[in-house]
Design an enzyme around this catalytic site. Structure first.
Site, PDB file in Angstrom:
ATOM      1  N   SER A   1      75.086  55.516  41.040  1.00  0.00           N
ATOM      2  CA  SER A   1      75.483  55.185  39.657  1.00  0.00           C
ATOM      3  C   SER A   1      75.574  53.678  39.471  1.00  0.00           C
ATOM      4  O   SER A   1      75.258  53.153  38.389  1.00  0.00           O
ATOM      5  CB  SER A   1      76.808  55.856  39.304  1.00  0.00           C
ATOM      6  OG  SER A   1      77.872  55.384  40.113  1.00  0.00           O
TER       7      SER A   1
ATOM      8  N   GLY B   1      76.506  59.296  44.978  1.00  0.00           N
ATOM      9  CA  GLY B   1      76.947  59.311  43.591  1.00  0.00           C
ATOM     10  C   GLY B   1      77.503  57.970  43.169  1.00  0.00           C
ATOM     11  O   GLY B   1      77.129  57.409  42.137  1.00  0.00           O
ATOM     12  N   ASP B   2      78.402  57.426  43.981  1.00  0.00           N
ATOM     13  CA  ASP B   2      78.992  56.115  43.691  1.00  0.00           C
ATOM     14  C   ASP B   2      77.937  55.023  43.676  1.00  0.00           C
ATOM     15  O   ASP B   2      77.800  54.263  42.700  1.00  0.00           O
ATOM     16  CB  ASP B   2      80.052  55.785  44.747  1.00  0.00           C
ATOM     17  CG  ASP B   2      81.417  56.366  44.417  1.00  0.00           C
ATOM     18  OD1 ASP B   2      81.807  56.324  43.244  1.00  0.00           O
ATOM     19  OD2 ASP B   2      82.088  56.849  45.334  1.00  0.00           O
ATOM     20  N   LEU B   3      77.216  54.894  44.778  1.00  0.00           N
ATOM     21  CA  LEU B   3      76.263  53.794  44.907  1.00  0.00           C
ATOM     22  C   LEU B   3      75.057  53.994  43.994  1.00  0.00           C
ATOM     23  O   LEU B   3      74.526  53.027  43.434  1.00  0.00           O
ATOM     24  CB  LEU B   3      75.816  53.654  46.356  1.00  0.00           C
ATOM     25  CG  LEU B   3      76.931  53.330  47.357  1.00  0.00           C
ATOM     26  CD1 LEU B   3      76.373  53.208  48.766  1.00  0.00           C
ATOM     27  CD2 LEU B   3      77.661  52.045  46.970  1.00  0.00           C
TER      28      LEU B   3
ATOM     29  N   ASP C   1      82.979  60.805  44.370  1.00  0.00           N
ATOM     30  CA  ASP C   1      81.651  61.056  44.911  1.00  0.00           C
ATOM     31  C   ASP C   1      81.529  62.477  45.462  1.00  0.00           C
ATOM     32  O   ASP C   1      80.517  63.146  45.248  1.00  0.00           O
ATOM     33  CB  ASP C   1      81.344  60.025  46.005  1.00  0.00           C
ATOM     34  CG  ASP C   1      79.956  60.201  46.576  1.00  0.00           C
ATOM     35  OD1 ASP C   1      78.994  59.724  45.955  1.00  0.00           O
ATOM     36  OD2 ASP C   1      79.825  60.833  47.648  1.00  0.00           O
TER      37      ASP C   1
END
Length: 394
Positions: free
Chosen positions: A175, A171-173, A143
């Site tokens: 995506s 970025g993680d959540l 992230d």
């Protein structure tokens, strides 16, 4: 347990670890999908051992937060027998989700082309750092890196200070959310075509895709957006300010609210100044404007200002820490804190469902699974379908 939720009957194989893939699959499980978490031997999902603290058991609170409504089976995908069991699962599945670096799934023999040959109706979702193509495709996906390389980090934080990232891993959540959106769209498309498809999402594209205001500013001005602290790119004044006893936020996001704000703080003298005459002018001169307003806000407490501004129709609120927010009456009225029963923890607190369905509400059907907790059960299900041999009793 009767499952009448929207995704009842949809089977998802979660072949992912840590955050993006597991969060995506948890969202699908919350909507009723049968999510089978496929984990490597001994350690399982690496997030089981992450974070520097524990509740009672060995699994980290981070793992517990991302893996409810799933069943766990341990499979060594490098071992032919376990890979065959995985292939049998694929024949029963609607969706596979993986978040390895591009090329890893193919090397394990579980890439899209291989699995599609086993099940043409399969929807295969691949989440990576930068997507399956392009010059950055093989870079590690974290992230922090996605926030930095998408431009996001250049536009957050305090002006003229060291770079900071958004603490929430967008970025993680992001995506994960985009992948879930793609998966659900592909399920609908399959109803017409009868075939599955490949869904790709990435941390980089999520961080960039959420940069709506920032890219609009760049294309509109030709200049890269700079950090604004808590201020807004499209409206002013709209930010955090300091009262006599601490900080609070308000949003005078249009002309009506701007004039109402001036009435509350007794600064109607600013209304006719050309450099603050409309929102566009106020955004251009936002730094000067907030400096003129700061002395007024320091004359009363944050609670007094919030009450006065709300009474005048100006959006405002206190800045709560997580302890305060999670304990608030509103958080509990919206069922955003829940206690989940667990075979080792007894119970633990988790966030509730941030979207509500009136007719088919989400429920916690399964707590986060212990490693391989459902391995025997799942193998018996496959044996009953004639896809593998009946497992031998231990």
């Amino acid at each position: 347990m009767t499952n009448n939720q929207p995704l009842a009957g949809i089977r998802v194989l979660d072949v992912s670890q840590v955050m993006a893939g597991p969060f995506c699959c948890m969202l699908l499980g919350d909507m009723g999908a049968d999510v089978i978490k496929v984990e490597p031997p001994q350690v399982g999902d690496s997030s089981r051992r992450s974070m520097g603290f524990r509740l009672k058991g060995e699994d980290s609170p981070g793992f517990l937060a991302l893996n409810r409504n799933k069943r766990s089976i341990v499979l060594d995908l490098k071992a032919p027998a376990d890979r065959d069991t995985f292939y049998a699962l694929v024949k029963t599945a609607d969706v596979v989700v993986e978040n390895g670096r591009p090329g890893v799934a193919d090397r394990l023999g579980i890439g899209y082309d291989t699995l599609r040959a086993l099940n043409p109706r399969l929807i295969y979702a691949s989440i990576s750092g930068f997507g399956p193509g392009g010059p950055w495709a093989t870079r590690p996906g974290y992230d922090l890196i996605a926030q930095a390389m998408s431009g996001l980090m250049s536009a957050v934080g305090i002006p003229d200070q060291e770079p900071v990232k958004n603490t929430t891993p967008v970025g993680d959540l992001g995506s994960a959310l985009f992948a879930a959106y793609g998966i659900l769209s592909a399920i609908l498309a399959r109803q017409t075509t009868g075939e599955g498809q490949l869904v790709t999402a990435s941390l980089f594209e999520a961080a960039l895709g959420l940069s709506i205001w920032e890219t609009a500013e760049f294309w509109g001005t030709g200049k890269s957006p700079q950090p604004l602290g808590s201020a807004n790119r499209m409206s002013a004044p709209y930010q955090a300010v300091e009262a006599s006893d601490g900080w609070f936020v308000f949003a005078a996001a249009n002309q009506k609210l701007w004039l109402a704000l001036l009435a509350v703080i007794g600064r109607q003298d600013l209304a006719d100044l050309p450099r603050f005459l409309d929102n566009s002018a106020r955004v251009t001169n936002a730094r000067e404007l907030i400096e003129l307003l700061r002395p007024s806000f320091r004359t009363r407490t944050a609670a007094e200002w919030v009450d006065a501004l709300l009474a005048a129709g100006v959006p405002s609120g206190p800045i709560l820490n997580y302890e305060q927010s999670l304990a608030s009456e509103h958080t509990h009225a919206r069922a955003m804190v829940q206690d989940i029963a667990h075979p080792v923890e007894g119970s633990f607190k988790a966030l509730g469902f941030p979207v509500k369905l009136s007719a088919t509400p989400q429920v916690v059907r399964f707590p986060p699974p212990l490693l391989d907790e459902h391995g025997t059960e799942i193998r018996h299900e496959l044996a009953d379908k004639g896809l593998i041999a009946e497992p031998q009793a231990a």
